[in-house]
Design a protein around this motif. Structure first.
Motif, PDB file in Angstrom:
ATOM      1  N   TRP A 114       4.705   1.161   0.031  1.00 24.79           N
ATOM      2  CA  TRP A 114       4.659  -0.023  -0.839  1.00 24.79           C
ATOM      3  C   TRP A 114       5.550  -1.160  -0.309  1.00 24.79           C
ATOM      4  CZ3 TRP A 114       0.681   0.492  -4.034  1.00 24.79           C
ATOM      5  CH2 TRP A 114       0.342   1.755  -4.537  1.00 24.79           C
ATOM      6  N   ALA A 122       9.078   2.199  -5.597  1.00 22.71           N
ATOM      7  CA  ALA A 122       9.438   2.324  -4.176  1.00 22.71           C
ATOM      8  C   ALA A 122      10.775   1.644  -3.894  1.00 22.71           C
ATOM      9  CB  ALA A 122       8.358   1.683  -3.316  1.00 22.71           C
ATOM     10  N   ARG A 176      -1.051   8.153  -9.483  1.00 22.81           N
ATOM     11  CA  ARG A 176      -2.425   7.826  -9.092  1.00 22.81           C
ATOM     12  C   ARG A 176      -3.384   8.738  -9.846  1.00 22.81           C
ATOM     13  NH1 ARG A 176      -5.138   5.117  -4.788  1.00 22.81           N
ATOM     14  NH2 ARG A 176      -7.221   5.958  -4.631  1.00 22.81           N
ATOM     15  N   GLN A 203      10.486   8.324  -6.419  1.00 24.55           N
ATOM     16  CA  GLN A 203      10.505   7.001  -7.070  1.00 24.55           C
ATOM     17  C   GLN A 203      11.835   6.761  -7.782  1.00 24.55           C
ATOM     18  OE1 GLN A 203       7.170   6.431  -9.748  1.00 24.55           O
ATOM     19  NE2 GLN A 203       5.744   7.367  -8.317  1.00 24.55           N
ATOM     20  N   THR A 242       5.807   0.492  -8.724  1.00 28.03           N
ATOM     21  CA  THR A 242       5.598   1.727  -7.941  1.00 28.03           C
ATOM     22  C   THR A 242       6.846   2.592  -7.818  1.00 28.03           C
ATOM     23  OG1 THR A 242       6.194   0.733  -5.825  1.00 28.03           O
ATOM     24  CG2 THR A 242       3.892   0.497  -6.538  1.00 28.03           C
ATOM     25  N   ARG A 275       0.842  -1.204   0.000  1.00 28.44           N
ATOM     26  CA  ARG A 275       0.000   0.000   0.000  1.00 28.44           C
ATOM     27  C   ARG A 275       0.867   1.241   0.000  1.00 28.44           C
ATOM     28  NH1 ARG A 275      -2.084  -3.105   4.273  1.00 28.44           N
ATOM     29  NH2 ARG A 275      -3.883  -4.357   3.612  1.00 28.44           N
ATOM     30  N   GLU A 276       0.344   2.256  -0.691  1.00 28.31           N
ATOM     31  CA  GLU A 276       1.076   3.517  -0.790  1.00 28.31           C
ATOM     32  C   GLU A 276       1.384   4.080   0.600  1.00 28.31           C
ATOM     33  OE1 GLU A 276      -0.728   6.202  -3.605  1.00 28.31           O
ATOM     34  OE2 GLU A 276       0.757   7.753  -3.184  1.00 28.31           O
ATOM     35  N   TYR A 312      -4.079   3.445 -10.711  1.00 30.45           N
ATOM     36  CA  TYR A 312      -2.792   4.024 -11.126  1.00 30.45           C
ATOM     37  C   TYR A 312      -2.499   3.805 -12.609  1.00 30.45           C
ATOM     38  CZ  TYR A 312      -1.903   4.243  -6.092  1.00 30.45           C
ATOM     39  OH  TYR A 312      -1.985   4.512  -4.751  1.00 30.45           O
ATOM     40  N   TYR A 349       1.984  11.709  -7.959  1.00 33.86           N
ATOM     41  CA  TYR A 349       3.126  10.784  -7.983  1.00 33.86           C
ATOM     42  C   TYR A 349       4.172  11.253  -6.987  1.00 33.86           C
ATOM     43  CZ  TYR A 349       4.574  14.693 -10.861  1.00 33.86           C
ATOM     44  OH  TYR A 349       4.815  15.972 -11.294  1.00 33.86           O
ATOM     45  N   SER A 350       5.042  10.342  -6.604  1.00 34.26           N
ATOM     46  CA  SER A 350       6.133  10.720  -5.713  1.00 34.26           C
ATOM     47  C   SER A 350       7.384  10.956  -6.563  1.00 34.26           C
ATOM     48  CB  SER A 350       6.385   9.585  -4.711  1.00 34.26           C
ATOM     49  OG  SER A 350       7.700   9.693  -4.215  1.00 34.26           O
TER      50      SER A 350
END
Ligand SMILES: Cc1ncc(COP(=O)(O)O)c(C=O)c1O
Length: 391
Positions: free
Chosen positions: A152, A181, A326, A318, A179, A147-148, A361, A314-315
Motif C-alpha cells: 500500500w 499499512a 479483503r 496492520q 489499510t 496496491r496491496e 475490502y 487480512y494482515s
C-alpha cells in the motif's frame, strides 16, 4: 432554488454524515446497532485533560476569543511532544499551528495553495477528505494507486513517468487509513526526495502513529523542516479526544504563515479550556499509550475473529485503529455491508468509500468494547448460518 457552487461538482455529503443518520434511525426504531464503522474512540481522554478543561471553564477570563495560532503554551506543548516522540525539533513560534482537528487542516492547506486547475495527488484508497477539499478549493484530483502487493505504498517509478508539471500538492498518510499499512523511514525518505525533485508540497497526515504501532514516525524526522513537506497530527485518536477537535500542523515557517492566512479568516480561535486540556494530554507518559494499546490489542483479536467468520483475508501486521480485510471473491461487498447492518445489526464500513482500490475490502473499527465486539461476533455468526441454510 439557488444551486450549490459548481466547484462542489460530484462531491457528495460525507459518507458517515449520511450513513450514521441511517444507523440512528434504526436505533430509534429499537434495533440496537453495533457501530464498528467509524473511528471515534470510545475510551476516555486523560483525566488531567478533563480536569484542566473544567478548571479553565470556571475562570472568567477563559471565555473570550482566543488567538488564531493558539496559546504559546499549547504550541510549546506540541513542540515538546514532537521532540519526545519523534525526535523532531519544532520552533513553537513559527513551525507549529494548532488546529481544531486535522480534518480542517486538510481544507486550509487546500485553500491556501490551490489555484483553479492545480493538480493534487490523492491516494486510492485513502481518506475521502483529501479529494473533497481539493475539489472545493478548485483543484483537480489525480488519484494515485496504492496496491496491496506493494504494501500500500505509492509506486513512485510509475508516478515519475507521468506528466507531473501541474501537480502542486500530494497527500500521504502513514500509518495508512484504511489499510493499516506502515511506511518505513526509507519509504518516507523516498517520498520526500520525490516531492523535492518534482517541486510538490508533500502533505503527510499522521493521526494514527501511536495506535498499535511500536515506533511512531514523523515525516519531518527524515530531513528536518523542508519547504516541500508539511505534517498534520491530531489528538483525536492518540488521546481519545476526537470530539474535542484538537490537532496541529507542523512545518516550514512560510507554510505555517500561509495556512494561517486561510485559517484565521475562517475561525476565531480554540476555546481556552480545550487548549489547556490539550497541554495536559500532550504530557502523558509512554504508560498512557501502553495502556491504550493493550486495550486495542485485545479488541483486535476479536475483530480478527470477526474477519475470519466473514472469510476475509487480512494482515496481522496492520497498525492503527481499524482492521482492513479483503472479502472473498464472489461476495458483493456493498450488499454484504447492507445485510450486516439490516440483518445482523452490525455496521461496518465498505472499502469502496475510500476509492476504487478499496472495492473488494471492508474496514472494521476497534472503537467498541470487547462486550460489543463479542455480541457483534455472535450476531455475524448467526447471520452467516442463516445465509448458509438459505443458499
Ligand atoms: C486519515 C485521517 N486523517 C484525518 C482524520 C481527521 O482527524 P481529526 O479528528 O484530527 O480531524 C481522520 C479521521 O478519521 C483520518 O482517518
Amino acid at each position: 432554488m439557488v444551486n450549490i457552487a459548481d466547484r462542489y461538482g460530484d462531491v457528495q455529503e460525507y459518507y458517515f454524515s449520511q450513513k450514521l443518520r441511517e444507523v440512528a434511525q434504526l436505533n430509534a426504531a429499537g434495533k440496537n446497532i453495533i457501530n464498528l464503522g467509524i473511528g471515534s474512540p470510545d475510551l476516555p481522554p486523560p483525566q488531567q485533560a478533563v480536569e484542566a478543561l473544567c478548571a479553565a471553564a470556571k475562570h472568567d477570563h477563559a471565555h473570550g476569543y482566543q488567538g488564531y495560532k493558539g496559546t504559546s503554551a499549547l504550541r510549546q506543548a506540541f513542540s515538546d511532544w514532537y521532540a519526545t516522540n519523534y525526535a523532531v525539533a519544532l520552533d513553537p513560534e513559527t513551525e507549529v499551528l494548532p488546529l481544531m482537528g486535522s480534518k480542517e487542516g486538510i481544507t486550509y492547506i487546500s485553500n491556501a495553495y490551490l489555484n483553479a486547475g492545480d493538480e493534487v495527488l490523492v491516494p486510492n484508497p485513502g481518506y475521502p477528505a483529501y479529494s473533497a477539499a481539493t475539489k472545493a478549493a478548485g483543484g483537480v484530483v489525480r488519484h494515485y494507486d496504492l496496491r496491496e502487493a506493494m504494501g500500500w505504498l505509492p509506486d513512485l517509478q510509475e508516478l515519475q513517468q507521468q506528466d507531473l508539471s501541474k501537480v502542486k500538492l500530494m497527500w500521504v498518510n502513514y500509518p495508512h487509513m484504511p489499510t493499516g499499512a506502515k511506511a518505513s523511514k526509507a519509504a518516507l525518505s523516498q517520498l520526500v526526495d520525490f516531492s523535492e525533485r518534482h517541486d510538490i508540497l508533500l502533505c503527510h497526515d499522521n493521526p494514527y502513529s501511536f495506535i498499535l504501532n511500536d515506533k511512531p514516525e514523523s515525516i519531518l524526522s527524515v530531513k528536518g523542516i523542508s519547504p516541500h513537506v508539511l505534517e498534520l497530527n491530531s489528538l483525536s485518536k492518540s488521546h481519545n479526544m476526537a470530539g474535542w477537535r484538537v490537532g496541529m500542523l507542523a512545518g516550514h515557517r512560510q507554510h505555517i504563515a500561509n495556512v494561517l492566512i486561510a485559517k484565521s479568516n475562517v475561525d476565531s480561535g480554540m476555546f481556552l479550556g480545550i487548549q489547556q486540556a490539550a497541554i495536559e494530554a500532550l504530557k502523558q507518559p509512554q504508560a498512557w499509550f501502553d495502556k491504550l494499546n493493550a486495550q486495542y490489542a485485545e479488541r483486535r483479536k476479536l475483530v480478527w475473529q470477526l474477519m475470519d467468520v466473514l472469510d476475509c483475508r487480512y494482515s496481522t501486521a496492520q497498525v492503527g485503529l481499524f482492521v482492513w480485510g479483503r472479502a472473498p471473491e464472489g461476495v458483493r461487498v456493498e450488499q454484504l455491508v447492507e445485510e450486516l447492518l439490516y440483518e445482523a445489526g452490525v455496521f461496518i464500513t465498505p472499502g469502496f468509500i475510500f476509492g476504487t482500490n478499496g472495492q473488494r475490502y471492508i474496514r472494521v473499527s476497534l472503537c467498541a468494547d470487547t462486550g460489543q465486539l463479542l455480541t457483534a461476533l455472535e450476531r455475524i455468526k448467526a447471520f452467516k448460518n442463516t445465509k448458509i441454510k438459505t443458499t
